[in-house]
Design a protein around this motif. Sequence first.
Motif, PDB file in Angstrom:
ATOM      1  N   ARG A 204      72.377  60.878  21.533  1.00 14.44           N
ATOM      2  CA  ARG A 204      72.931  60.270  22.742  1.00 14.44           C
ATOM      3  C   ARG A 204      71.867  60.055  23.825  1.00 14.44           C
ATOM      4  NH1 ARG A 204      77.948  64.266  23.627  1.00 14.44           N
ATOM      5  NH2 ARG A 204      76.232  65.722  23.156  1.00 14.44           N
ATOM      6  N   TRP A 205      70.662  60.618  23.608  1.00 12.36           N
ATOM      7  CA  TRP A 205      69.576  60.387  24.555  1.00 12.36           C
ATOM      8  C   TRP A 205      68.755  59.145  24.204  1.00 12.36           C
ATOM      9  CZ3 TRP A 205      69.784  62.553  29.071  1.00 12.36           C
ATOM     10  CH2 TRP A 205      70.407  63.795  29.220  1.00 12.36           C
ATOM     11  N   ILE A 206      69.055  58.508  23.072  1.00 15.70           N
ATOM     12  CA  ILE A 206      68.351  57.272  22.728  1.00 15.70           C
ATOM     13  C   ILE A 206      68.675  56.208  23.790  1.00 15.70           C
ATOM     14  CG2 ILE A 206      68.203  55.380  21.059  1.00 15.70           C
ATOM     15  CD1 ILE A 206      68.695  57.416  18.842  1.00 15.70           C
ATOM     16  N   LEU A 207      67.650  55.542  24.296  1.00 16.50           N
ATOM     17  CA  LEU A 207      67.831  54.568  25.361  1.00 16.50           C
ATOM     18  C   LEU A 207      68.644  53.370  24.870  1.00 16.50           C
ATOM     19  CD1 LEU A 207      64.214  54.631  26.862  1.00 16.50           C
ATOM     20  CD2 LEU A 207      66.263  55.756  27.778  1.00 16.50           C
ATOM     21  N   ASN A 208      69.505  52.888  25.721  1.00 14.73           N
ATOM     22  CA  ASN A 208      70.369  51.755  25.385  1.00 14.73           C
ATOM     23  C   ASN A 208      69.512  50.534  25.054  1.00 14.73           C
ATOM     24  OD1 ASN A 208      72.051  49.305  25.914  1.00 14.73           O
ATOM     25  ND2 ASN A 208      73.614  50.838  26.364  1.00 14.73           N
TER      26      ASN A 208
ATOM     27  N   PRO B 265      60.554  56.225  15.141  1.00 13.10           N
ATOM     28  CA  PRO B 265      61.486  57.131  14.460  1.00 13.10           C
ATOM     29  C   PRO B 265      62.504  57.686  15.455  1.00 13.10           C
ATOM     30  CG  PRO B 265      59.211  57.668  13.932  1.00 13.10           C
ATOM     31  CD  PRO B 265      59.158  56.677  15.047  1.00 13.10           C
ATOM     32  N   GLU B 266      63.686  58.005  14.973  1.00 12.77           N
ATOM     33  CA  GLU B 266      64.747  58.474  15.858  1.00 12.77           C
ATOM     34  C   GLU B 266      64.345  59.688  16.695  1.00 12.77           C
ATOM     35  OE1 GLU B 266      68.909  60.535  15.007  1.00 12.77           O
ATOM     36  OE2 GLU B 266      69.059  58.360  14.764  1.00 12.77           O
TER      37      GLU B 266
ATOM     38  N   MET C 125      64.920  61.313  26.617  1.00  9.53           N
ATOM     39  CA  MET C 125      65.106  62.482  27.484  1.00  9.53           C
ATOM     40  C   MET C 125      64.096  62.467  28.630  1.00  9.53           C
ATOM     41  SD  MET C 125      65.984  65.487  24.687  1.00  9.53           S
ATOM     42  CE  MET C 125      66.527  66.692  25.912  1.00  9.53           C
ATOM     43  N   TRP C 126      62.839  62.142  28.296  1.00 10.16           N
ATOM     44  CA  TRP C 126      61.798  62.086  29.342  1.00 10.16           C
ATOM     45  C   TRP C 126      62.150  61.006  30.353  1.00 10.16           C
ATOM     46  CZ3 TRP C 126      58.334  59.509  32.214  1.00 10.16           C
ATOM     47  CH2 TRP C 126      57.228  60.188  32.714  1.00 10.16           C
ATOM     48  N   ARG C 127      62.515  59.852  29.844  1.00 14.72           N
ATOM     49  CA  ARG C 127      62.824  58.709  30.704  1.00 14.72           C
ATOM     50  C   ARG C 127      63.979  59.020  31.648  1.00 14.72           C
ATOM     51  NH1 ARG C 127      62.011  53.857  33.376  1.00 14.72           N
ATOM     52  NH2 ARG C 127      63.646  52.328  32.977  1.00 14.72           N
ATOM     53  N   GLN C 128      65.071  59.576  31.116  1.00 21.32           N
ATOM     54  CA  GLN C 128      66.236  59.857  31.956  1.00 21.32           C
ATOM     55  C   GLN C 128      65.941  60.971  32.955  1.00 21.32           C
ATOM     56  OE1 GLN C 128      68.375  57.712  31.979  1.00 21.32           O
ATOM     57  NE2 GLN C 128      69.226  57.143  30.008  1.00 21.32           N
TER      58      GLN C 128
END
Length: 337
Positions: free
Chosen positions: A60-64, A80-81, A89-92
């Motif tokens: 769920r932390w994968i960026l849209n 890779p996933e 996670m870092w970005r958010q």
Amino acid sequence: MTSTQPRPTAYQPPAKQAAELNYEQVLDDLSSASVHRNFDPYLDIAWDSPELEIFENDPRWILNYEVDPIGRHPWYQALPEPEQIRIGMWRQANVAKVGLQFESILIRGLMQYADRLPNGDKRFRYTTHEAKEECNHTLMFQELVNRIGMKTPGMRTWLRAISPIIPLFSTITPTIFYFGVLAGEEPIDHIQKDFLRSPKSNMHPAMSAVMELHVAEEARHISFAHNHLRATIPGKGRLTKFALSVFMPIVMRILCDAIVIPPSEFRKEFNVPREVMKDIFWESEKSRVFLSGVFGDVRMLSEQCGLMNPVSRQVWRAMKIDGRESRFRSEPAYNAS
């Protein structure tokens, strides 16, 4: 005996009187809303519930892939996933840290601005309400950053360095300060609304809870900035308005880049190629459409304030943030292109 007759006042055109009365009513309404509809991040977000638990390798932390500027890029989508999750996670976490730092600047500026207002000025009450709400937002953002657990710096180095100076503009040049307020609030609000509107969004519940609370209260803060500028700019002199018309797009672009583009630590941490960073911010066609869409509401405001003229339009174009004005506040991007 003291006269009970009202003091004579200078003549004001009916349109100006109506604008001032409308602004006063807006201030009353916003203050009332802050009293009766407010949030506390430690009451309204169930941080310790199992649903909001944050753990590694959560997809769920994968960026849209459709909304986030980084998530849209083929470089990110080909990773890779586990690496997509780590970057997400870092970005958010960094977006939340940027939000915290921006709110801190805003709080200091609002308090300095309120300190100079005369007794009885309704702006004092609302700006103080807003500062209180922004304090809650800083608590909320920092709590999210702490729970994600990523070491993120937030804003880019140069903006962090000058952040103690920026609040001074609230008393030296209040109009430029409120340009800066919108330059920070509009991009964050635009991105968060896009995430919440996206039918394919599968955000982590902790992130969505923070966004929903922030968007709800930020609507009041952006409304105040828009109404304040609409009420105060038209009465300024011709040369002042011309200067403001040129400054407005410059402030928007500089602060948007400072807030939206990740700091250099991001590229180093994840070995992001320089050409990929340039493509994402803002050389690709999709990224330019996104950048233009961020400021549809501000272009509408510029028109309403009388700040759109042949010269300023060229500056908006030079800053690459020109485009059609929004027809109404918060018009979705797919209607604003």
